[in-house]
Design a protein around this motif. Structure first.
Motif, short mmCIF file in Angstrom:
data_model
loop_
_atom_site.label_atom_id
_atom_site.label_comp_id
_atom_site.label_asym_id
_atom_site.label_seq_id
_atom_site.Cartn_x
_atom_site.Cartn_y
_atom_site.Cartn_z
N SER A 149 27.25 28.31 -23.00
CA SER A 149 28.58 27.76 -23.22
C SER A 149 29.29 28.50 -24.35
N ARG A 150 28.62 29.45 -24.98
CA ARG A 150 29.18 30.30 -26.03
C ARG A 150 29.09 31.75 -25.59
N PRO A 151 29.75 32.67 -26.29
CA PRO A 151 29.48 34.09 -26.04
C PRO A 151 27.98 34.35 -26.14
N PRO A 152 27.34 34.88 -25.10
CA PRO A 152 25.86 34.87 -25.02
C PRO A 152 25.18 36.00 -25.76
N TRP A 153 25.29 35.99 -27.09
CA TRP A 153 24.58 37.00 -27.88
C TRP A 153 24.24 36.41 -29.25
N GLU A 154 23.21 36.98 -29.86
CA GLU A 154 22.76 36.58 -31.20
C GLU A 154 22.33 37.82 -31.97
N LEU A 155 22.51 37.76 -33.27
CA LEU A 155 22.04 38.84 -34.15
C LEU A 155 21.22 38.20 -35.28
N HIS A 156 19.92 38.47 -35.30
CA HIS A 156 19.02 37.88 -36.29
C HIS A 156 18.75 38.89 -37.40
N VAL A 157 19.01 38.48 -38.62
CA VAL A 157 18.87 39.34 -39.79
C VAL A 157 17.57 38.99 -40.50
N LEU A 158 16.59 39.88 -40.46
CA LEU A 158 15.27 39.64 -41.04
C LEU A 158 15.04 40.60 -42.20
N ASN A 159 15.27 40.12 -43.40
CA ASN A 159 15.01 40.93 -44.59
C ASN A 159 13.53 40.85 -44.94
N VAL A 160 12.73 41.52 -44.15
CA VAL A 160 11.29 41.52 -44.34
C VAL A 160 10.79 42.96 -44.20
N LYS A 161 9.91 43.37 -45.09
CA LYS A 161 9.37 44.73 -45.08
C LYS A 161 8.24 44.83 -44.07
N THR A 162 8.32 45.83 -43.19
CA THR A 162 7.26 46.09 -42.23
C THR A 162 6.67 47.47 -42.49
N SER A 163 5.74 47.89 -41.65
CA SER A 163 5.08 49.17 -41.86
C SER A 163 6.00 50.36 -41.66
N ASP A 164 7.11 50.17 -40.93
CA ASP A 164 8.01 51.30 -40.66
C ASP A 164 9.47 50.99 -40.94
N ALA A 165 9.77 49.91 -41.67
CA ALA A 165 11.15 49.58 -42.01
C ALA A 165 11.16 48.62 -43.20
N ASN A 166 12.29 48.56 -43.89
CA ASN A 166 12.46 47.63 -45.01
C ASN A 166 13.20 46.36 -44.61
N SER A 167 13.74 46.34 -43.41
CA SER A 167 14.37 45.14 -42.85
C SER A 167 14.53 45.39 -41.35
#
Length: 516
Positions: A149-167
């Motif tokens: 019933s809304r524009p069908p998209w989401e953007l999740h912001v995960l400020n978490v450090k992984t083995s190959d990225a800082n977020s």
């Protein structure tokens, strides 16, 4: 390792409060005037393919994890979204049912509420494993259907450090909003070169394999007749096999073949990044295309993985991973999605938001069924030769146009959905290859470390995507853990297979100077 349930329990409840972003000025700029001089939001009817993906039986979403090299500044990211993503009508439109027109569904522009579309959970900075958290988070997302019933998209912001990225940014969008080609292309068109923030990224040019001139050079007419005959014959055979797949032709029940209903089960997403130079070395050494190499690597990796699984499942003694434990005559096929649009440059993709753009949005796709050769040959290069033969034959066929496009136009959405789902259910997996930027880019104003696209909702327990970016290639795997309980080991098998094929090319003297 962090307890997954405990780590995810507060994700959906605690998020940063964002004010709704009103886009009515944008809507009014795109509005049409009524007879009374009033403005109404511009509407667009759903395409047949979009209506297909709106059916309850085809609840399919595209999901993309984008690793960033720095922590995400959400304020800067929203400014970037206003300049790029929000300008495209599809990301500011929802589906509305028009009862006056017999229940016809249309895209209608609306205001965007950032609290719903941009999710910024409060995360534990001392979590034991950022990689495990991101995997569990994305797995949890597949358990929650999107609100159509809304524009069908989401953007999740995960400020978490992984083995190959800082977020990590996780972008999810319902498949009815567009196909993977248009969505991934538009996301890339929203990026900018790190070295030149005003410039769009450049994509590698795809070199077509030229037919050898030989004796055909003096007989163009006969060559054309032969080419047309081959096209008609291959198309006829492929359509017959497609109909047989719908009716009765099923893949062998291997350890990676999902059971009925697997399209509705949660999926785990994992990825492995390898050197793009290894792929280029094999491609140049064997005079093959990128798709030849990737298909060959996929066949080799699946063969290694299945051989191990059959070894582990063997009830009799003497089975080892070094022996061939594969049953004979395994039928294992993959659905491969094809973009049916004419090829376009990245500037054309960036201009898709403008009226009159020659690049059309939506679901303009077809798919073919590729047979995989599951075996353990003595020469690893055999996988590449087999892949080339398969792909060359499929290039001389109109299967991609017939399997979905013609079925949709001639039989209608509901029948097309039933036939497509049944055909896909009788195959084993989905395979895709997406070409990425040649240089480092930024997304939401932050430098990108990797791009890992995938999909879920189709009747497969295994989906395999390859995504190139600068000098790296990301192998993305989506699995039903009840069928493939060890997806990281499967990714490792793909990576190891690429190394074995590269080493075989070197040992046989096929690598020349400049092979990269």
């Amino acid at each position: 390792m962090m307890d997954s349930d405990q780590g995810l329990s507060s994700v959906g409840l605690r998020k940063r409060t964002l004010k709704p972003l009103e886009l009515r000025r944008t809507v009014e700029r795109e509005c049409a005037k009524t007879a009374n001089g009033e403005t109404t939001a511009e509407e667009e009817p759903l395409t047949p393919a979009a209506r297909l993906f709106q059916l309850p039986s085809v609840n399919c979403c595209i999901i993309v994890a984008i690793g960033l090299k720095t922590e995400i500044n959400i304020g800067e990211g929203i400014k970037w979204l206003e300049q790029t993503l929000f300008k495209h009508p599809r990301f500011t439109s929802k589906v509305v049912v028009d009862d006056k027109k017999g229940g016809e569904k249309r895209w209608v522009q609306t205001a965007i509420d950032l609290d719903y579309h941009i999710i910024t959970p409060d995360l534990d900075p001392n979590m034991n494993s950022g990689d495990q958290f991101v995997e569990d988070y994305m797995l949890d997302m597949t358990k929650t259907p999107m609100d159509l019933s809304r524009p069908p998209w989401e953007l999740h912001v995960l400020n978490v450090k992984t083995s190959d990225a800082n977020s990590v940014i996780v972008f999810r969008i319902h498949h009815s909003a567009g196909d993977g080609a248009s969505l991934m292309s538009f996301l890339l068109a929203c990026t900018r070169q790190l070295s030149n923030p005003e410039a769009l990224p450049t994509l590698p040019t795809m070199k077509k394999r030229m037919a050898s001139s030989g004796s055909w050079g003096n007989w163009p007419f006969f060559f054309a007749i032969w080419w047309i005959f081959r096209l008609i014959w291959n198309t006829f055979v492929d359509v017959v096999l497609f109909v047989a797949t719908v009716l009765f032709l099923k893949d062998t029940q291997t350890p990676i073949k999902g059971p009925p209903g697997v399209g509705r089960t949660p999926k785990r997403f994992v990825h492995l990044t390898v050197s793009l130079d290894d792929r280029k070395l094999v491609k140049n050494a064997m005079n093959m295309t990128i798709n030849d190499v990737l298909l060959g690597v996929t066949q080799a990796g699946l063969s290694r993985y299945l051989n191990r699984r059959y070894c582990e499942d063997a009830k009799h003694g003497g089975a080892t991973e070094k022996k061939n434990n594969l049953p004979k005559n395994i039928r294992l096929r993959s659905a491969v999605v094809f973009n049916l649009r004419p090829s376009a440059g990245i500037q054309d993709l960036a201009d898709m938001m403008e009226k009159g753009s020659k690049v059309k949005w939506g679901n303009t796709i077809g798919y073919v069924v590729l047979p995989f050769n599951i075996s353990l040959p003595n020469n690893p290069l055999d996988y590449i030769h087999q892949a080339r033969a398969i792909i060359d034959r499929k290039k001389s066929s109109l299967e991609a146009i017939c399997t979905l496009g013609l079925v949709l136009k001639t039989l209608g959405v509901k029948i097309a959905a039933a036939l497509s789902l049944r055909a896909l259910s009788n195959t084993t997996c989905l395979f895709s290859n997406v070409v990425g930027p040649k240089e480092e880019v930024s997304f939401l104003g932050h430098p990108v470390a990797y791009i890992a696209p995938s999909i879920y909702g189709l009747p497969h327990a295994l989906t395999i995507h390859f995504q190139s970016y600068v000098n790296k290639m990301t192998i993305c795997v989506a699995v039903d853990e009840g069928v493939v309980p060890d997806p990281h080991r499967l990714c490792d098998d793909f990576g190891e297979s690429l190394k074995l094929i590269k080493n075989a090319a070197i040992e046989r003297g096929l690598v020349k100077n400049g092979a990269y």
